[in-house]
Design an enzyme around this catalytic site. Structure first.
Site, PDB file in Angstrom:
ATOM      1  CG  HIS A  84      -1.790  -1.218   1.286  1.00  0.00           C
ATOM      2  ND1 HIS A  84      -2.925  -1.380   0.520  1.00  0.00           N
ATOM      3  CD2 HIS A  84      -1.640  -2.370   1.978  1.00  0.00           C
ATOM      4  CE1 HIS A  84      -3.459  -2.571   0.756  1.00  0.00           C
ATOM      5  NE2 HIS A  84      -2.687  -3.196   1.638  1.00  0.00           N
ATOM      6  N   GLY A  85       1.099   1.809  -1.196  1.00  0.00           N
ATOM      7  CA  GLY A  85       1.919   3.006  -1.326  1.00  0.00           C
ATOM      8  C   GLY A  85       1.049   4.221  -1.616  1.00  0.00           C
TER       9      GLY A  85
ATOM     10  CB  THR B 124      13.192   8.715   5.355  1.00  0.00           C
ATOM     11  OG1 THR B 124      12.809   8.566   3.988  1.00  0.00           O
ATOM     12  CG2 THR B 124      14.468   9.544   5.452  1.00  0.00           C
TER      13      THR B 124
ATOM     14  CD  GLU C 109       7.185  13.574   1.727  1.00  0.00           C
ATOM     15  OE1 GLU C 109       6.141  14.172   1.967  1.00  0.00           O
ATOM     16  OE2 GLU C 109       8.042  13.283   2.573  1.00  0.00           O
ATOM     17  N   GLY C 110       3.994  11.229  -2.563  1.00  0.00           N
ATOM     18  CA  GLY C 110       3.028  11.328  -3.655  1.00  0.00           C
ATOM     19  C   GLY C 110       3.752  11.310  -4.983  1.00  0.00           C
TER      20      GLY C 110
HETATM   21  C1  LIG Z   1      13.800   6.829  -0.765  1.00  0.00           C
HETATM   22  C2  LIG Z   1      12.385   6.761  -0.300  1.00  0.00           C
HETATM   23  C3  LIG Z   1      12.051   7.243   0.961  1.00  0.00           C
HETATM   24  C4  LIG Z   1      10.733   7.143   1.423  1.00  0.00           C
HETATM   25  N1  LIG Z   1      10.430   7.567   2.706  1.00  0.00           N
HETATM   26  C5  LIG Z   1       9.182   7.317   3.210  1.00  0.00           C
HETATM   27  C6  LIG Z   1       8.900   7.604   4.583  1.00  0.00           C
HETATM   28  O1  LIG Z   1       9.735   8.132   5.333  1.00  0.00           O
HETATM   29  N2  LIG Z   1       7.668   7.249   5.071  1.00  0.00           N
HETATM   30  C7  LIG Z   1       6.701   6.668   4.292  1.00  0.00           C
HETATM   31  O2  LIG Z   1       5.620   6.381   4.798  1.00  0.00           O
HETATM   32  N3  LIG Z   1       6.958   6.406   2.973  1.00  0.00           N
HETATM   33  C8  LIG Z   1       8.163   6.696   2.421  1.00  0.00           C
HETATM   34  N4  LIG Z   1       8.438   6.403   1.091  1.00  0.00           N
HETATM   35  C9  LIG Z   1       7.421   5.728   0.287  1.00  0.00           C
HETATM   36  C10 LIG Z   1       6.791   6.601  -0.799  1.00  0.00           C
HETATM   37  O3  LIG Z   1       5.985   7.592  -0.256  1.00  0.00           O
HETATM   38  C11 LIG Z   1       6.058   5.647  -1.754  1.00  0.00           C
HETATM   39  O4  LIG Z   1       7.053   4.968  -2.490  1.00  0.00           O
HETATM   40  C12 LIG Z   1       5.096   6.366  -2.685  1.00  0.00           C
HETATM   41  O5  LIG Z   1       3.963   6.804  -1.975  1.00  0.00           O
HETATM   42  C13 LIG Z   1       4.628   5.467  -3.842  1.00  0.00           C
HETATM   43  O6  LIG Z   1       4.207   4.231  -3.379  1.00  0.00           O
HETATM   44  P1  LIG Z   1       4.766   2.905  -4.080  1.00  0.00           P
HETATM   45  O7  LIG Z   1       6.225   2.997  -4.187  1.00  0.00           O
HETATM   46  O8  LIG Z   1       4.171   1.758  -3.359  1.00  0.00           O
HETATM   47  O9  LIG Z   1       4.203   2.958  -5.560  1.00  0.00           O
HETATM   48  P2  LIG Z   1       2.705   2.508  -6.101  1.00  0.00           P
HETATM   49  O10 LIG Z   1       1.703   3.160  -5.246  1.00  0.00           O
HETATM   50  O11 LIG Z   1       2.703   1.008  -6.179  1.00  0.00           O
HETATM   51  O12 LIG Z   1       2.720   3.142  -7.518  1.00  0.00           O
HETATM   52  C14 LIG Z   1       3.386   2.545  -8.629  1.00  0.00           C
HETATM   53  C15 LIG Z   1       3.027   3.372  -9.881  1.00  0.00           C
HETATM   54  O13 LIG Z   1       1.605   3.316 -10.088  1.00  0.00           O
HETATM   55  C16 LIG Z   1       1.093   4.641 -10.173  1.00  0.00           C
HETATM   56  N5  LIG Z   1      -0.264   4.696  -9.635  1.00  0.00           N
HETATM   57  C17 LIG Z   1      -0.710   4.269  -8.428  1.00  0.00           C
HETATM   58  N6  LIG Z   1      -2.022   4.534  -8.301  1.00  0.00           N
HETATM   59  C18 LIG Z   1      -2.408   5.152  -9.455  1.00  0.00           C
HETATM   60  C19 LIG Z   1      -3.638   5.684  -9.943  1.00  0.00           C
HETATM   61  N7  LIG Z   1      -4.757   5.662  -9.212  1.00  0.00           N
HETATM   62  N8  LIG Z   1      -3.640   6.230 -11.168  1.00  0.00           N
HETATM   63  C20 LIG Z   1      -2.526   6.283 -11.913  1.00  0.00           C
HETATM   64  N9  LIG Z   1      -1.324   5.814 -11.519  1.00  0.00           N
HETATM   65  C21 LIG Z   1      -1.281   5.253 -10.297  1.00  0.00           C
HETATM   66  C22 LIG Z   1       2.049   5.473  -9.331  1.00  0.00           C
HETATM   67  O14 LIG Z   1       1.945   6.834  -9.666  1.00  0.00           O
HETATM   68  C23 LIG Z   1       3.388   4.851  -9.725  1.00  0.00           C
HETATM   69  O15 LIG Z   1       3.780   5.370 -10.959  1.00  0.00           O
HETATM   70  C24 LIG Z   1       9.740   6.564   0.597  1.00  0.00           C
HETATM   71  C25 LIG Z   1      10.080   6.130  -0.700  1.00  0.00           C
HETATM   72  C26 LIG Z   1      11.375   6.234  -1.146  1.00  0.00           C
HETATM   73  C27 LIG Z   1      11.703   5.743  -2.521  1.00  0.00           C
END
Ligand SMILES: Cc1cc2nc3c(=O)[nH]c(=O)nc-3n(C[C@H](O)[C@H](O)[C@H](O)COP(=O)(O)OP(=O)(O)OC[C@H]3O[C@@H](n4cnc5c(N)ncnc54)[C@H](O)[C@@H]3O)c2cc1C
Length: 409
Positions: free
Chosen positions: A161-162, A189, A388-389
């Site tokens: 769940h991202g 982070t 962050e989105g």
């Molecule tokens: C270096 C790093 C540090 C981070 N630090 C933190 C932290 O401190 N705390 C924390 O909670 N999180 C953290 N994150 C997580 C980050 O916020 C998530 O990676 C981000 O929200 C995206 O989630 P996901 O990687 O699961 O991608 P997904 O949600 O699986 O998305 C994959 C792709 O699908 C696309 N997508 C998803 N839904 C849709 C839709 N409805 N329509 C069109 N496209 C869509 C996305 O835009 C993306 O291109 C960190 C990530 C990184 C890489």
């Protein structure tokens, strides 16, 4: 009619240098947008810039290469006054949005990992305690966090769940007056160095925030390795296996996803400014390189194709800088709407990536080494585009604001 080359200087530019001479580096700041800053904001800029020049720049390429960032930087950042600097009381500096933005810009001009360290501490860990915490939680945690003596992290994202945190599996259930917390958070982070984790979990009442100190039985962390972006930043998984928490571990002031989303709004504002710092660093590096690198018997900056690249980089950079400043002044007048924050984050990060990639081409083969900052910034910005989105989620937020139609599902 005179030729363009013979035209006198216009506007507030310094007089043109003699033909063939090279302008001083300061002249590449074409619009001097920082002249709009107050003297206090300029003082923040200069103080943070001096800190990064002295403490970060000499080491950052090595930290990036080895995938580390020293934990003892946090107390130094506390002394610098940038941890929770936009919050009031509890040892926080209580500065305005633009001053906070300027600090983020100067930190990220050094490295996105450094700015992430500060953003997570101030906006994602301290902000929810400051905004939604009890008096005891604020008194216990905010002063040491502002001083950098205690490190915080923010656990929202999970392996499955991202972009859609509403579906989170991490769950807290009541057991008498205690809570039992179970689940996994990913991509966190500062996760493994944090003294306190702000963890968002689903409960029978909706999403709640919990303060989970390091060392609680059942709470473990593991670091994520083999990253090729944000290498000078610690990224971890947090594992919770029936972690028993007292009733007062919950943040009393908020229920629902608006809790974590409001924190993300604060942190995204820092990214808007931070991205302009990374972009500026790449632009300055490319200009310097173009002035000095010679091919075909002359500086590559003297070729029209290179000048076209530099002109567009300068144009893109000032547009991002103006957007950041405008959003900063708007935020000082009142809270920003989510779509305004999304517009800023999406635009400034995308612009910074474009500038970094263009700068990389100007540096030729040197553009792929850590001897220059450009490839490091370009790689970092790939992570900044996602966290962050993601860009797509911000497009959807803006699209919904424009059309009134939600297109997330
Ligand atoms: C270096 C790093 C540090 C981070 N630090 C933190 C932290 O401190 N705390 C924390 O909670 N999180 C953290 N994150 C997580 C980050 O916020 C998530 O990676 C981000 O929200 C995206 O989630 P996901 O990687 O699961 O991608 P997904 O949600 O699986 O998305 C994959 C792709 O699908 C696309 N997508 C998803 N839904 C849709 C839709 N409805 N329509 C069109 N496209 C869509 C996305 O835009 C993306 O291109 C960190 C990530 C990184 C890489």
């Amino acid at each position: 009619m005179s030729s363009p080359a013979a035209d006198p200087p216009v506007g507030n530019h310094p007089a043109s240098p003699p033909s063939g001479a090279v302008r001083k580096p300061a002249d590449i700041d074409l619009l001097r947008i920082d002249d709009q800053l107050t003297s206090d904001e300029r003082l923040v800029r200069d103080t943070v810039r001096d800190f990064t020049a002295d403490r970060i720049q000499p080491h950052i390429a090595d930290w990036f290469e080895t995938g580390t960032i020293p934990g003892d930087l946090m107390p130094e950042l506390g002394k610098l006054g940038v941890l929770g600097m936009h919050l009031t009381g509890y040892g926080c500096a209580g500065m305005g949005a633009v001053a906070y933005g300027v600090a983020c810009r100067e930190l990220e001009a050094a490295d996105s990992g450094l700015r992430s360290m500060v953003s997570v501490q101030g906006s994602l860990a301290m902000f929810p305690i400051w905004k939604y915490g009890s008096g005891e939680q604020k008194t216990q945690w905010l002063p040491p966090m502002a001083a950098g003596e205690a490190v915080g992290c923010f656990g929202l994202t999970e392996p499955d769940h991202g972009s859609d945190p509403a579906g989170m599996s991490t769950r807290a259930r009541r057991d008498g007056s205690d809570w039992l917390l179970s689940g996994t958070k990913m991509w966190i982070t500062n996760g493994s160095i944090a003294d306190i984790a702000v963890v968002w979990a689903s409960t029978d009442e909706g999403v709640r925030g919990f303060l989970v100190p390091r060392g609680e039985p059942g709470f473990t962390t593991s670091d994520i390795h083999k990253k090729l972006a944000l290498r000078a930043s610690i990224t971890s998984e947090l594992h919770f296996d029936e972690v028993r928490l007292p009733a007062d571990a919950v943040l009393p002031g908020v229920t629902g996803l608006k809790g974590p989303l409001s924190c993300l709004g604060e942190a995204r504002f820092g990214i808007i400014w931070g991205a302009t710092g990374a972009a500026r660093a790449c632009y300055e590096c490319a200009v310097e390189y173009a002035r000095t690198r010679e091919q075909f018997g002359r500086p590559i900056g003297g070729f029209q194709l290179t000048q076209s690249k530099l002109a567009w980089m300068a144009s893109d950079l000032v547009r991002a800088q103006l957007l950041a400043l405008h959003l900063g002044r708007l935020k000082e007048a009142g809270p920003l709407r989510p779509d305004q924050v999304s517009l800023g984050k999406m635009t400034c990060v995308r612009t910074a990536i474009d500038i970094a990639r263009q700068a990389r081409t100007i540096l030729g083969a040197n553009g792929i080494t850590l001897e220059y900052p450009v490839i490091r910034h370009a790689n970092n910005l790939e992570a900044v585009l996602t966290y962050e989105g993601t860009q797509e989620i911000h497009e959807l937020t803006i699209g919904e604001a424009i059309t009134g139609l939600a297109a997330y599902r």
